[in-house]
Design an enzyme around this catalytic site. Structure first.
Site, PDB file in Angstrom:
ATOM      1  N   GLY A  15       0.781  -1.245   0.000  1.00 33.87           N
ATOM      2  CA  GLY A  15       0.000   0.000   0.000  1.00 33.87           C
ATOM      3  C   GLY A  15       0.806   1.286   0.000  1.00 33.87           C
ATOM      4  O   GLY A  15       0.246   2.362   0.189  1.00 33.87           O
ATOM      5  N   SER A  21       1.874   8.111   2.070  1.00 37.11           N
ATOM      6  CA  SER A  21       1.028   6.932   2.317  1.00 37.11           C
ATOM      7  C   SER A  21       1.080   6.490   3.777  1.00 37.11           C
ATOM      8  O   SER A  21       2.157   6.453   4.388  1.00 37.11           O
ATOM      9  CB  SER A  21       1.498   5.750   1.457  1.00 37.11           C
ATOM     10  OG  SER A  21       1.323   6.011   0.095  1.00 37.11           O
ATOM     11  N   ILE A  22      -0.067   6.097   4.292  1.00 36.65           N
ATOM     12  CA  ILE A  22      -0.121   5.528   5.640  1.00 36.65           C
ATOM     13  C   ILE A  22       0.828   4.331   5.719  1.00 36.65           C
ATOM     14  O   ILE A  22       1.545   4.143   6.698  1.00 36.65           O
ATOM     15  CB  ILE A  22      -1.573   5.102   5.981  1.00 36.65           C
ATOM     16  CG1 ILE A  22      -2.472   6.345   6.075  1.00 36.65           C
ATOM     17  CG2 ILE A  22      -1.606   4.306   7.288  1.00 36.65           C
ATOM     18  CD1 ILE A  22      -3.954   6.037   6.217  1.00 36.65           C
ATOM     19  N   ASP A  66      -0.382  -5.672  -8.077  1.00 37.64           N
ATOM     20  CA  ASP A  66      -1.724  -5.141  -8.284  1.00 37.64           C
ATOM     21  C   ASP A  66      -2.640  -6.320  -7.972  1.00 37.64           C
ATOM     22  O   ASP A  66      -2.624  -7.325  -8.702  1.00 37.64           O
ATOM     23  CB  ASP A  66      -1.880  -4.678  -9.743  1.00 37.64           C
ATOM     24  CG  ASP A  66      -3.275  -4.141 -10.039  1.00 37.64           C
ATOM     25  OD1 ASP A  66      -4.230  -4.541  -9.342  1.00 37.64           O
ATOM     26  OD2 ASP A  66      -3.419  -3.345 -10.969  1.00 37.64           O
ATOM     27  N   VAL A  67      -3.397  -6.223  -6.898  1.00 37.55           N
ATOM     28  CA  VAL A  67      -4.182  -7.391  -6.463  1.00 37.55           C
ATOM     29  C   VAL A  67      -5.248  -7.795  -7.477  1.00 37.55           C
ATOM     30  O   VAL A  67      -5.797  -8.888  -7.390  1.00 37.55           O
ATOM     31  CB  VAL A  67      -4.824  -7.190  -5.060  1.00 37.55           C
ATOM     32  CG1 VAL A  67      -3.762  -7.020  -3.990  1.00 37.55           C
ATOM     33  CG2 VAL A  67      -5.815  -6.025  -5.053  1.00 37.55           C
ATOM     34  N   ILE A  94      -4.598  -0.867   1.415  1.00 35.53           N
ATOM     35  CA  ILE A  94      -5.022  -0.527   0.048  1.00 35.53           C
ATOM     36  C   ILE A  94      -6.539  -0.410  -0.018  1.00 35.53           C
ATOM     37  O   ILE A  94      -7.265  -1.077   0.723  1.00 35.53           O
ATOM     38  CB  ILE A  94      -4.528  -1.562  -0.991  1.00 35.53           C
ATOM     39  CG1 ILE A  94      -5.199  -2.937  -0.790  1.00 35.53           C
ATOM     40  CG2 ILE A  94      -3.010  -1.707  -0.930  1.00 35.53           C
ATOM     41  CD1 ILE A  94      -4.844  -3.942  -1.864  1.00 35.53           C
ATOM     42  N   TYR A 157     -18.237   9.800   2.086  1.00 34.86           N
ATOM     43  CA  TYR A 157     -17.456   8.550   2.130  1.00 34.86           C
ATOM     44  C   TYR A 157     -18.151   7.469   1.294  1.00 34.86           C
ATOM     45  O   TYR A 157     -17.521   6.538   0.799  1.00 34.86           O
ATOM     46  CB  TYR A 157     -17.238   8.102   3.579  1.00 34.86           C
ATOM     47  CG  TYR A 157     -16.048   7.169   3.726  1.00 34.86           C
ATOM     48  CD1 TYR A 157     -14.777   7.554   3.300  1.00 34.86           C
ATOM     49  CD2 TYR A 157     -16.188   5.896   4.279  1.00 34.86           C
ATOM     50  CE1 TYR A 157     -13.689   6.698   3.424  1.00 34.86           C
ATOM     51  CE2 TYR A 157     -15.098   5.044   4.408  1.00 34.86           C
ATOM     52  CZ  TYR A 157     -13.865   5.457   3.975  1.00 34.86           C
ATOM     53  OH  TYR A 157     -12.785   4.602   4.093  1.00 34.86           O
ATOM     54  N   LYS A 164     -15.686  -0.740   4.028  1.00 29.43           N
ATOM     55  CA  LYS A 164     -14.845  -0.798   5.236  1.00 29.43           C
ATOM     56  C   LYS A 164     -15.547  -1.579   6.355  1.00 29.43           C
ATOM     57  O   LYS A 164     -14.880  -2.230   7.164  1.00 29.43           O
ATOM     58  CB  LYS A 164     -14.490   0.619   5.718  1.00 29.43           C
ATOM     59  CG  LYS A 164     -13.540   1.381   4.793  1.00 29.43           C
ATOM     60  CD  LYS A 164     -12.168   0.730   4.684  1.00 29.43           C
ATOM     61  CE  LYS A 164     -11.157   1.648   4.008  1.00 29.43           C
ATOM     62  NZ  LYS A 164      -9.898   0.964   3.671  1.00 29.43           N
ATOM     63  N   THR A 195      -3.707  12.017   1.820  1.00 29.57           N
ATOM     64  CA  THR A 195      -2.958  11.064   0.992  1.00 29.57           C
ATOM     65  C   THR A 195      -3.567  11.071  -0.412  1.00 29.57           C
ATOM     66  O   THR A 195      -4.599  11.702  -0.645  1.00 29.57           O
ATOM     67  CB  THR A 195      -3.070   9.640   1.558  1.00 29.57           C
ATOM     68  OG1 THR A 195      -4.450   9.263   1.528  1.00 29.57           O
ATOM     69  CG2 THR A 195      -2.540   9.544   2.976  1.00 29.57           C
ATOM     70  N   ALA A 197      -5.050   8.549  -1.954  1.00 25.98           N
ATOM     71  CA  ALA A 197      -6.366   7.909  -1.932  1.00 25.98           C
ATOM     72  C   ALA A 197      -7.424   8.873  -1.387  1.00 25.98           C
ATOM     73  O   ALA A 197      -8.538   8.950  -1.905  1.00 25.98           O
ATOM     74  CB  ALA A 197      -6.325   6.639  -1.079  1.00 25.98           C
TER      75      ALA A 197
HETATM   76  P1  NAD Z   1      -2.531   5.944  -0.576  1.00 25.97           P
HETATM   77  O1  NAD Z   1      -3.072   6.436  -1.881  1.00 25.97           O
HETATM   78  O2  NAD Z   1      -1.192   6.396  -0.192  1.00 25.97           O
HETATM   79  O3  NAD Z   1      -2.561   4.349  -0.522  1.00 25.97           O
HETATM   80  C1  NAD Z   1      -3.547   3.586  -1.174  1.00 25.97           C
HETATM   81  C2  NAD Z   1      -2.824   2.418  -1.793  1.00 25.97           C
HETATM   82  O4  NAD Z   1      -3.741   1.502  -2.376  1.00 25.97           O
HETATM   83  C3  NAD Z   1      -1.842   2.841  -2.893  1.00 25.97           C
HETATM   84  O5  NAD Z   1      -0.536   2.420  -2.567  1.00 25.97           O
HETATM   85  C4  NAD Z   1      -2.365   2.112  -4.114  1.00 25.97           C
HETATM   86  O6  NAD Z   1      -1.333   1.690  -4.980  1.00 25.97           O
HETATM   87  C5  NAD Z   1      -3.043   0.922  -3.442  1.00 25.97           C
HETATM   88  N1  NAD Z   1      -3.926   0.214  -4.370  1.00 25.97           N
HETATM   89  C6  NAD Z   1      -5.034   0.670  -5.007  1.00 25.97           C
HETATM   90  N2  NAD Z   1      -5.504  -0.281  -5.852  1.00 25.97           N
HETATM   91  C7  NAD Z   1      -4.683  -1.360  -5.707  1.00 25.97           C
HETATM   92  C8  NAD Z   1      -4.622  -2.632  -6.319  1.00 25.97           C
HETATM   93  N3  NAD Z   1      -5.495  -3.007  -7.273  1.00 25.97           N
HETATM   94  N4  NAD Z   1      -3.640  -3.492  -5.944  1.00 25.97           N
HETATM   95  C9  NAD Z   1      -2.725  -3.134  -5.008  1.00 25.97           C
HETATM   96  N5  NAD Z   1      -2.709  -1.921  -4.414  1.00 25.97           N
HETATM   97  C10 NAD Z   1      -3.684  -1.050  -4.779  1.00 25.97           C
HETATM   98  O7  NAD Z   1      -3.629   6.349   0.510  1.00 25.97           O
HETATM   99  P2  NAD Z   1      -3.779   5.980   2.071  1.00 25.97           P
HETATM  100  O8  NAD Z   1      -4.700   7.024   2.611  1.00 25.97           O
HETATM  101  O9  NAD Z   1      -2.458   5.762   2.666  1.00 25.97           O
HETATM  102  O10 NAD Z   1      -4.618   4.631   2.022  1.00 25.97           O
HETATM  103  C11 NAD Z   1      -4.210   3.451   2.659  1.00 25.97           C
HETATM  104  C12 NAD Z   1      -5.378   2.793   3.381  1.00 25.97           C
HETATM  105  O11 NAD Z   1      -5.749   3.607   4.486  1.00 25.97           O
HETATM  106  C13 NAD Z   1      -6.632   2.609   2.541  1.00 25.97           C
HETATM  107  O12 NAD Z   1      -7.238   1.379   2.878  1.00 25.97           O
HETATM  108  C14 NAD Z   1      -7.506   3.750   3.015  1.00 25.97           C
HETATM  109  O13 NAD Z   1      -8.885   3.497   2.815  1.00 25.97           O
HETATM  110  C15 NAD Z   1      -7.145   3.768   4.476  1.00 25.97           C
HETATM  111  N6  NAD Z   1      -7.482   4.986   5.228  1.00 25.97           N
HETATM  112  C16 NAD Z   1      -7.114   6.198   4.785  1.00 25.97           C
HETATM  113  C17 NAD Z   1      -7.442   7.324   5.514  1.00 25.97           C
HETATM  114  C18 NAD Z   1      -7.066   8.707   5.028  1.00 25.97           C
HETATM  115  O14 NAD Z   1      -7.662   9.680   5.499  1.00 25.97           O
HETATM  116  N7  NAD Z   1      -6.100   8.849   4.149  1.00 25.97           N
HETATM  117  C19 NAD Z   1      -8.142   7.208   6.723  1.00 25.97           C
HETATM  118  C20 NAD Z   1      -8.501   5.939   7.168  1.00 25.97           C
HETATM  119  C21 NAD Z   1      -8.160   4.834   6.414  1.00 25.97           C
END
Ligand code: NAD
Length: 257
Positions: A15, A21-22, A66-67, A94, A157, A164, A195, A197
């Site tokens: 991810g 990225s988180i 890529d899943v 992800i 959302y 989720k 981020t 996403a």
């Molecule tokens: P990010 O864009 O940095 O990370 C999202 C990741 O998902 C990316 O690395 C992307 O390549 C990956 N991804 C998407 N489609 C994919 C696929 N088909 N195969 C493999 N990887 C794939 O954003 P983020 O905010 O760090 O998101 C990481 C997680 O944290 C997500 O599940 C998101 O829902 C969750 N989240 C985010 C927040 C926020 O506010 N940013 C809050 C709570 C939870």
């Protein structure tokens, strides 16, 4: 001083898109605590952002994943099996939903968009658990990233809320099934973070402003905050903690109105 000692542990982080990225905040903390980290990148385009970050963490395994491409996730675990022969933890960070479905009402969500969002954001976690199970010979920990929108309706959302919710429930069922093997499964629920996403969610800046203003601690969380929680969760210090959803949101989730 290390936050927790992860020396000798081997973990997979899926991810990382960039330094915001988180997953990167978590990977850096895992590494700082002594773990060896395998890192994946989505595709050739994202490799140029992810590889330097992974190299800065001395990752011995940096592979595409890529899943949604048949065989790619399996290839990641084959590489881990060949290089390490074991695995101690996995971070699943992800999520994806097609733009029109993400921006529309849940009522209007297409079957195709729903399936794709569930497959990439939720079922991929089940697949990772299945592939990790035989490699977690000393037990292990699986973590996934959720959000408050799983539990309460959060404006904009949309379809990611039900997705989720399914992910959190999945984590609980996996925890029950894998617990006897010493494999713990937990979800982490961070407050909003800027981020890539997150930029796909409409009016995200307003969501962040609201979170900072209403959270008891009156601030937003950082990827380092999430990384610290994740490092604790995968460590032996959390050995009796499974099936949990851990909020890391400066307390936002306790505020009713
Ligand atoms: P990010 O864009 O940095 O990370 C999202 C990741 O998902 C990316 O690395 C992307 O390549 C990956 N991804 C998407 N489609 C994919 C696929 N088909 N195969 C493999 N990887 C794939 O954003 P983020 O905010 O760090 O998101 C990481 C997680 O944290 C997500 O599940 C998101 O829902 C969750 N989240 C985010 C927040 C926020 O506010 N940013 C809050 C709570 C939870």
């Amino acid at each position: 001083m290390k936050l927790v000692d992860l020396t000798g542990k081997k973990g997979l982080v899926v991810g990382i898109a960039n330094a915001d990225s988180i997953a990167y905040g978590c990977a850096k903390m895992f590494h700082d605590c002594g773990a060896d980290i395998a890192v994946t990148y989505l595709n050739e385009k994202s490799e140029k952002y992810v590889r330097p970050l992974a190299e800065s963490l001395n990752s011995p395994i940096i592979v595409p994943c890529d899943v949604s491409i048949p065989g790619q996730l399996e290839a990641v675990f084959t590489e881990i099996e060949q290089k390490w022969g074991k695995l101690d933890f996995v971070l699943h960070s992800i999520a994806f939903a097609p733009r029109d479905d993400l921006h529309g009402r849940v009522v209007d969500c297409s079957q195709e968009g729903f399936s794709m969002a569930m497959d990439i954001s939720c079922h991929s976690f089940i697949r990772m658990a299945k592939l990790a199970e035989p490699l977690m010979i000393d037990g292990g920990c699986l973590l996934t990233m959720s959000y408050f929108g799983a539990e309460k309706v959060v404006a904009d959302y949309n379809i990611m809320g039900p997705v989720k919710a399914a992910l959190e429930s999945t984590a609980r069922y996996l925890a029950a099934e894998l617990g006897p093997k010493g494999i713990r499964v937990n979800s982490v629920s961070p407050g909003p973070l800027k981020t890539r996403a997150a930029s796909g969610i409409a009016h995200f800046d307003e969501l962040m402003e609201k979170a900072a203003a209403r959270a008891p601690e009156r601030h937003l969380v950082t990827i380092e905050d999430v990384g610290a929680l994740a490092a604790f969760l995968v460590s032996d210090a959390a050995k009796s903690l499974t099936g949990n959803r851990s909020y890391i949101d400066a307390g936002y989730h306790i505020i009713g109105s």
